[in-house]
Motif scaffolding. Sequence first.
Motif, PDB file in Angstrom:
ATOM      1  N   CYS A 160      62.311 -24.102  -7.842  1.00 48.48           N
ATOM      2  CA  CYS A 160      60.926 -24.499  -7.652  1.00 48.48           C
ATOM      3  C   CYS A 160      60.112 -25.411  -8.821  1.00 48.48           C
ATOM      4  O   CYS A 160      60.527 -25.107 -10.239  1.00 48.48           O
ATOM      5  CB  CYS A 160      60.085 -22.923  -8.024  1.00 48.48           C
ATOM      6  SG  CYS A 160      58.310 -23.251  -7.712  1.00 48.48           S
TER       7      CYS A 160
ATOM      8  N   ILE B 105      53.144 -18.953  -6.531  1.00 47.43           N
ATOM      9  CA  ILE B 105      53.248 -20.265  -5.773  1.00 47.43           C
ATOM     10  C   ILE B 105      54.381 -20.530  -5.406  1.00 47.43           C
ATOM     11  O   ILE B 105      54.717 -21.313  -4.216  1.00 47.43           O
ATOM     12  CB  ILE B 105      52.781 -21.142  -7.089  1.00 47.43           C
ATOM     13  CG1 ILE B 105      51.293 -21.066  -7.690  1.00 47.43           C
ATOM     14  CG2 ILE B 105      53.006 -22.715  -6.598  1.00 47.43           C
ATOM     15  CD1 ILE B 105      50.385 -21.181  -6.427  1.00 47.43           C
ATOM     16  N   CYS B 106      55.552 -20.315  -6.226  1.00 48.73           N
ATOM     17  CA  CYS B 106      57.166 -20.543  -5.710  1.00 48.73           C
ATOM     18  C   CYS B 106      57.541 -19.746  -4.203  1.00 48.73           C
ATOM     19  O   CYS B 106      58.004 -20.427  -3.462  1.00 48.73           O
ATOM     20  CB  CYS B 106      58.078 -20.147  -6.757  1.00 48.73           C
ATOM     21  SG  CYS B 106      58.097 -20.933  -8.143  1.00 48.73           S
ATOM     22  N   TYR B 107      56.842 -18.502  -4.175  1.00 49.61           N
ATOM     23  CA  TYR B 107      57.219 -17.594  -2.833  1.00 49.61           C
ATOM     24  C   TYR B 107      56.212 -18.414  -1.720  1.00 49.61           C
ATOM     25  O   TYR B 107      56.847 -18.457  -0.463  1.00 49.61           O
ATOM     26  CB  TYR B 107      56.743 -16.376  -3.053  1.00 49.61           C
ATOM     27  CG  TYR B 107      56.997 -15.719  -1.740  1.00 49.61           C
ATOM     28  CD1 TYR B 107      58.345 -15.140  -1.647  1.00 49.61           C
ATOM     29  CD2 TYR B 107      55.960 -15.253  -0.856  1.00 49.61           C
ATOM     30  CE1 TYR B 107      58.559 -14.183  -0.329  1.00 49.61           C
ATOM     31  CE2 TYR B 107      56.143 -14.560   0.251  1.00 49.61           C
ATOM     32  CZ  TYR B 107      57.460 -14.017   0.420  1.00 49.61           C
ATOM     33  OH  TYR B 107      57.591 -13.422   1.617  1.00 49.61           O
ATOM     34  N   ASP B 108      54.928 -18.848  -1.963  1.00 49.50           N
ATOM     35  CA  ASP B 108      54.557 -19.634  -0.949  1.00 49.50           C
ATOM     36  C   ASP B 108      55.265 -21.048  -0.542  1.00 49.50           C
ATOM     37  O   ASP B 108      54.995 -21.308   0.792  1.00 49.50           O
ATOM     38  CB  ASP B 108      53.005 -20.171  -1.272  1.00 49.50           C
ATOM     39  CG  ASP B 108      52.091 -18.854  -1.489  1.00 49.50           C
ATOM     40  OD1 ASP B 108      52.486 -17.645  -0.852  1.00 49.50           O
ATOM     41  OD2 ASP B 108      51.215 -18.779  -2.270  1.00 49.50           O
ATOM     42  N   VAL B 109      55.744 -21.520  -1.512  1.00 48.88           N
ATOM     43  CA  VAL B 109      56.388 -22.791  -1.106  1.00 48.88           C
ATOM     44  C   VAL B 109      57.848 -22.458  -0.398  1.00 48.88           C
ATOM     45  O   VAL B 109      57.936 -23.190   0.703  1.00 48.88           O
ATOM     46  CB  VAL B 109      56.594 -23.846  -2.194  1.00 48.88           C
ATOM     47  CG1 VAL B 109      57.477 -24.846  -1.893  1.00 48.88           C
ATOM     48  CG2 VAL B 109      55.282 -24.285  -2.849  1.00 48.88           C
ATOM     49  N   PHE B 110      58.410 -21.431  -0.945  1.00 46.49           N
ATOM     50  CA  PHE B 110      59.589 -21.093  -0.299  1.00 46.49           C
ATOM     51  C   PHE B 110      59.385 -20.497   1.065  1.00 46.49           C
ATOM     52  O   PHE B 110      60.313 -20.832   2.104  1.00 46.49           O
ATOM     53  CB  PHE B 110      60.182 -19.977  -1.111  1.00 46.49           C
ATOM     54  CG  PHE B 110      61.489 -19.504  -0.728  1.00 46.49           C
ATOM     55  CD1 PHE B 110      62.664 -20.100  -0.346  1.00 46.49           C
ATOM     56  CD2 PHE B 110      61.733 -18.031  -0.069  1.00 46.49           C
ATOM     57  CE1 PHE B 110      63.945 -19.694  -0.057  1.00 46.49           C
ATOM     58  CE2 PHE B 110      62.947 -17.572   0.363  1.00 46.49           C
ATOM     59  CZ  PHE B 110      63.825 -18.355   0.339  1.00 46.49           C
ATOM     60  N   ARG B 111      58.439 -19.677   1.390  1.00 45.76           N
ATOM     61  CA  ARG B 111      58.203 -19.221   2.725  1.00 45.76           C
ATOM     62  C   ARG B 111      56.707 -19.320   2.974  1.00 45.76           C
ATOM     63  O   ARG B 111      56.073 -18.382   2.963  1.00 45.76           O
ATOM     64  CB  ARG B 111      58.553 -17.787   2.651  1.00 45.76           C
ATOM     65  CG  ARG B 111      58.455 -17.146   3.920  1.00 45.76           C
ATOM     66  CD  ARG B 111      59.561 -15.955   4.080  1.00 45.76           C
ATOM     67  NE  ARG B 111      60.743 -16.489   4.065  1.00 45.76           N
ATOM     68  CZ  ARG B 111      62.155 -15.841   3.651  1.00 45.76           C
ATOM     69  NH1 ARG B 111      61.997 -14.508   3.166  1.00 45.76           N
ATOM     70  NH2 ARG B 111      63.149 -16.226   3.542  1.00 45.76           N
ATOM     71  N   PRO B 112      56.390 -20.423   3.523  1.00 40.45           N
ATOM     72  CA  PRO B 112      54.873 -20.556   4.073  1.00 40.45           C
ATOM     73  C   PRO B 112      54.470 -19.740   5.102  1.00 40.45           C
ATOM     74  O   PRO B 112      53.072 -19.316   5.281  1.00 40.45           O
ATOM     75  CB  PRO B 112      54.854 -21.980   4.472  1.00 40.45           C
ATOM     76  CG  PRO B 112      56.269 -22.343   4.831  1.00 40.45           C
ATOM     77  CD  PRO B 112      57.132 -21.543   4.233  1.00 40.45           C
TER      78      PRO B 112
ATOM     79  N   SER C 115      61.411 -26.622 -14.045  1.00 43.63           N
ATOM     80  CA  SER C 115      61.935 -26.338 -13.098  1.00 43.63           C
ATOM     81  C   SER C 115      62.429 -24.616 -13.023  1.00 43.63           C
ATOM     82  O   SER C 115      63.104 -24.548 -14.135  1.00 43.63           O
ATOM     83  CB  SER C 115      63.089 -27.022 -12.552  1.00 43.63           C
ATOM     84  OG  SER C 115      64.116 -27.127 -13.418  1.00 43.63           O
TER      85      SER C 115
ATOM     86  N   GLU D 234      56.709 -26.457  -8.756  1.00 44.86           N
ATOM     87  CA  GLU D 234      55.529 -26.435  -8.747  1.00 44.86           C
ATOM     88  C   GLU D 234      54.652 -25.896  -9.807  1.00 44.86           C
ATOM     89  O   GLU D 234      55.191 -25.081 -10.697  1.00 44.86           O
ATOM     90  CB  GLU D 234      55.031 -25.344  -7.529  1.00 44.86           C
ATOM     91  CG  GLU D 234      55.645 -25.834  -6.214  1.00 44.86           C
ATOM     92  CD  GLU D 234      55.404 -27.400  -5.631  1.00 44.86           C
ATOM     93  OE1 GLU D 234      54.162 -27.588  -6.077  1.00 44.86           O
ATOM     94  OE2 GLU D 234      55.849 -27.926  -5.070  1.00 44.86           O
TER      95      GLU D 234
ATOM     96  N   CYS E 171      53.273 -18.139 -11.360  1.00 39.24           N
ATOM     97  CA  CYS E 171      54.367 -19.027 -10.926  1.00 39.24           C
ATOM     98  C   CYS E 171      55.101 -18.634  -9.791  1.00 39.24           C
ATOM     99  O   CYS E 171      55.582 -19.239  -8.795  1.00 39.24           O
ATOM    100  CB  CYS E 171      55.296 -19.356 -12.114  1.00 39.24           C
ATOM    101  SG  CYS E 171      56.952 -20.349 -11.812  1.00 39.24           S
TER     102      CYS E 171
END
Length: 258
Positions: free
Chosen positions: A170, A63-70, A178, A172, A60
Amino acid sequence: MCGRFLRQLLAQESQHSTPVGRLLLPILMGFRLLILVSSGPGVFGNDENEFICHLGQPGCKTICYDVFRPLSPLRFWAFQVILMAVPSAIYVAFTLYHLIGYWEVPGKENKEQETRISKGDHSKDVSGAKSLKLLWAYVAHLGVRLALEGAALGVQYNLYGFKMSSTFICREDPCIGSTTCFQSHPSEKTTFLNIMFGISGACFLFIFLELVLLGLGRFWRISKHKLSFLKNLPTSESSVRSKDTTDELSVVEAKEPF
């Protein structure tokens, strides 16, 4: 010889630039690189490890870090510095190419000029044509840098905005429902982000100012040349008229004894 060649290269490379291009832009580029190297790793170097999510499901946080900072800010700014250096490197290589052409063959410029004069072609000057090519190359490289700086500012705003938030919601997979995630030192990162915004904006403005000053300088030289030509034109006509008058008087004086 090497020192003389480098001095000539620097003179050719900066002959069309204004004080803005010779001083302010290199100082800003160096300052941006210095800030990025000295403070960037300390602010964003351990960003992923310090990113904490409320729920601890496996995968989790990643995935959340990739969405937060692409895209990592450090990688983005490093790529920006490299991208800004490419047009300048191409311009220096273009200047070096023209300089080597006249360095390897001594007197090549004078020989070409003499050939043109002997053929009756007085409309083109070799050194003037070379200087004009370097001028347009310098203007083109400034235009490319201006476009790249503007694009970098737009991309940076779309990726990070003007503020680094402290929390992120997040939703995802594989997170269950959430999940609230937390970023460490948001104020410090916001300050660093705004500093990079300010440096990029200053570079954009100074490049635009350099282009404006080049255009004004070119317009001033053309206007000054036209004014000097118009000032010299009546004097040349009057000298021709006085010469014709003296010729007529000499002819009349020569005919009077007969």
